[in-house]
Design a protein around this motif. Structure first.
Motif, PDB file in Angstrom:
ATOM      1  N   LEU A 198       0.824  -1.205   0.000  1.00 17.16           N
ATOM      2  CA  LEU A 198       0.000   0.000   0.000  1.00 17.16           C
ATOM      3  C   LEU A 198       0.858   1.254   0.000  1.00 17.16           C
ATOM      4  N   GLN A 230      -1.826   0.520   7.867  1.00 14.30           N
ATOM      5  CA  GLN A 230      -2.205   0.944   6.521  1.00 14.30           C
ATOM      6  C   GLN A 230      -2.941   2.282   6.463  1.00 14.30           C
ATOM      7  N   GLU A 256     -12.076  -9.666   4.535  1.00 14.58           N
ATOM      8  CA  GLU A 256     -12.558  -8.462   3.854  1.00 14.58           C
ATOM      9  C   GLU A 256     -11.966  -7.207   4.488  1.00 14.58           C
ATOM     10  N   GLU A 257     -11.934  -7.161   5.813  1.00  7.71           N
ATOM     11  CA  GLU A 257     -11.329  -6.011   6.498  1.00  7.71           C
ATOM     12  C   GLU A 257      -9.846  -5.907   6.199  1.00  7.71           C
ATOM     13  N   LEU A 266      -7.665  -2.939  -1.782  1.00 10.51           N
ATOM     14  CA  LEU A 266      -8.669  -2.847  -2.840  1.00 10.51           C
ATOM     15  C   LEU A 266      -9.050  -1.395  -3.118  1.00 10.51           C
ATOM     16  N   ALA A 267      -9.211  -0.610  -2.061  1.00  8.71           N
ATOM     17  CA  ALA A 267      -9.618   0.791  -2.229  1.00  8.71           C
ATOM     18  C   ALA A 267      -8.578   1.603  -2.988  1.00  8.71           C
ATOM     19  N   ASP A 268      -7.289   1.233  -2.834  1.00  7.84           N
ATOM     20  CA  ASP A 268      -6.215   1.972  -3.500  1.00  7.84           C
ATOM     21  C   ASP A 268      -5.740   1.291  -4.779  1.00  7.84           C
ATOM     22  N   ASP A 269      -6.517   0.333  -5.268  1.00  3.59           N
ATOM     23  CA  ASP A 269      -6.272  -0.302  -6.561  1.00  3.59           C
ATOM     24  C   ASP A 269      -4.983  -1.115  -6.637  1.00  3.59           C
ATOM     25  N   ALA A 322      -9.281  -4.464   2.698  1.00  3.41           N
ATOM     26  CA  ALA A 322     -10.096  -3.311   2.305  1.00  3.41           C
ATOM     27  C   ALA A 322      -9.293  -2.181   1.681  1.00  3.41           C
ATOM     28  N   LEU A 323      -8.187  -1.793   2.290  1.00  5.31           N
ATOM     29  CA  LEU A 323      -7.442  -0.644   1.766  1.00  5.31           C
ATOM     30  C   LEU A 323      -6.625  -0.992   0.536  1.00  5.31           C
ATOM     31  N   ARG A 361       0.617   4.082  -2.930  1.00  2.00           N
ATOM     32  CA  ARG A 361       0.259   5.480  -2.658  1.00  2.00           C
ATOM     33  C   ARG A 361       1.372   6.453  -3.038  1.00  2.00           C
TER      34      ARG A 361
END
Length: 281
Positions: A45, A266, A67-68, A74-77, A71-72, A49
Motif C-alpha cells: 500500500l 495501513q 474483507e477487512e 482494494l480501495a487503492d487499486d 479493504a485498503l 500510494r
C-alpha cells in the motif's frame, strides 16, 4: 513501475494504552481499534500510494476478517490477483499495544500467511520484487530465486536466511535490532544495506561502507506501527525512480515520519503529495 510484493496480510487489533505492560502486568484504560495490516500488505500500500503500480501475492482466510484485512489494498487499486483465500486457515492477526509516545508491542498469529508456499509463486517474477520474513522462509528464498529484476528484502522479523539470499538482494533494510542479529553478514553481498534508527533516521551502506544518511522531519509520533514498512515501500520507490542515495533516504524518512503521526498501519500510509509537501516545507 510495476512492483511485486510477496508478503503477509493481517488484520491488526490495536489497543492504545496509557503505558505498555511490564512482564506479568495488566494495563487497563485502553481503547481498541481494528486496521488492515501485515508487513507485506503495508509495504504494498505504501508503494502504491507513493506512485508505483503494485501486485500483491499472499494469502488470507475465507473468513469475516479477510474483507477487512484487504479493504485498503482494494480501495487503492493494488492488484490482488495473486492473493488466495484459504478455506483451511484463518486470516492473519496482529495484536498490538501502543503507548502515548507511539512505541508498541506486537504479537502475530500468522494464520494463512504461513500457508504461502513456493507453489503459489509464478515460475518467474518479472520486475522489481519486495519481500519480508513474515512468510515461510522457503517461500521467501524461492521468490528471490525466481526474481529477474531488483530485489528488496526487509529482514524482519529477524531469523536465519541463506547466504544466497543475502548476496542476491539489491537492497536489504533492517532496523538496529535486526542489524545486530545479522551482524556483518548483511554486508557481504554487493547490494545496498539500509539500517533504520527510528526518529534518529537511517544510514545506507554498500559493502560495509557508509554511502549516505538522513534524518526525518520533526513530527509528533502517536503510533509507530507500520512506519518501518512505509519506509521500505518508500525507499524502494525512490531508488527505482533513480533518486541518489541521499535523496532516497530523505524521501523514505519523510514518508515513515508521516506514517508515525497517524493511528494504525495501513491507514497511516501517506500519499506522494503529502511526502512532497513535508519535504518542501
Amino acid at each position: 513501475m510495476r512492483i511485486t510484493v510477496v508478503g503477509s496480510i493481517n488484520l491488526d487489533f490495536v489497543a492504545s494504552a496509557p503505558k505498555l505492560p511490564d512482564d506479568g502486568e495488566t494495563v487497563t484504560g485502553a481503547t481498541l481499534a481494528r486496521h488492515p495490516g501485515g508487513k507485506g500488505a503495508n509495504m504494498a500500500l505504501a508503494a502504491q500510494r507513493l506512485g508505483a503500480e503494485v501486485c500483491m501475492i499472499g494469502r488470507v482466510g475465507r473468513d469475516a476478517m479477510a474483507e477487512e484485512a484487504m479493504a485498503l489494498l482494494l480501495a487503492d487499486d493494488v492488484d490482488v490477483g495473486g492473493v488466495i483465500g484459504d478455506a483451511d486457515a484463518a486470516t492473519g492477526v496482529a495484536l498490538i499495544a501502543v503507548d502515548p509516545s507511539g512505541e508498541n508491542q506486537i504479537v502475530v498469529a500468522a494464520g494463512a500467511n504461513h500457508q504461502v508456499f513456493p507453489e503459489q509463486l509464478p515460475a518467474r517474477i518479472e520486475g522489481p520484487l519486495v519481500l519480508q520474513l513474515e512468510l515461510p522462509i522457503e517461500t521467501v528464498e524461492a521468490a528471490v530465486g525466481r526474481a529477474t529484476d531488483f530485489v528488496c528484502v526487509n529482514l524482519a522479523p529477524a531469523q536465519p536466511v541463506s547466504d544466497q539470499l543475502l548476496r542476491r538482494a539489491d537492497l536489504i533494510v533492517v532496523n538496529e535490532t535486526e542489524a545486530a542479529f545479522y551482524g556483518d553478514l548483511i554486508h557481504h553481498g554487493g547490494g545496498r544495506v539500509v539500517v533504520t534508527k527510528g526518529s534518529a533516521g537511517a544510514t545506507m551502506y554498500q559493502r560495509g561502507v557508509e554511502m549516505a544518511w538522513a534524518t526525518p522531519p520533526k513530527v509528533t509520533a502517536i503510533d509507530a506501527t507500520g512506519a518501518g514498512d512505509c519506509f521500505v515501500g518508500a525507499i524502494t520507490v525512490a531508488l527505482l525512480e533513480g533518486m541518489e542515495p541521499q535523496e532516497a533516504l530523505t524521501f523514505a524518512c519523510a514518508a515513515g515520519a508521516i506514517a508515525a503521526t497517524r493511528a494504525g498501519a495501513q491507514p497511516a500510509m501517506p500519499t506522494r503529495d503529502e511526502v512532497d509537501a513535508i519535504l518542501e516545507g
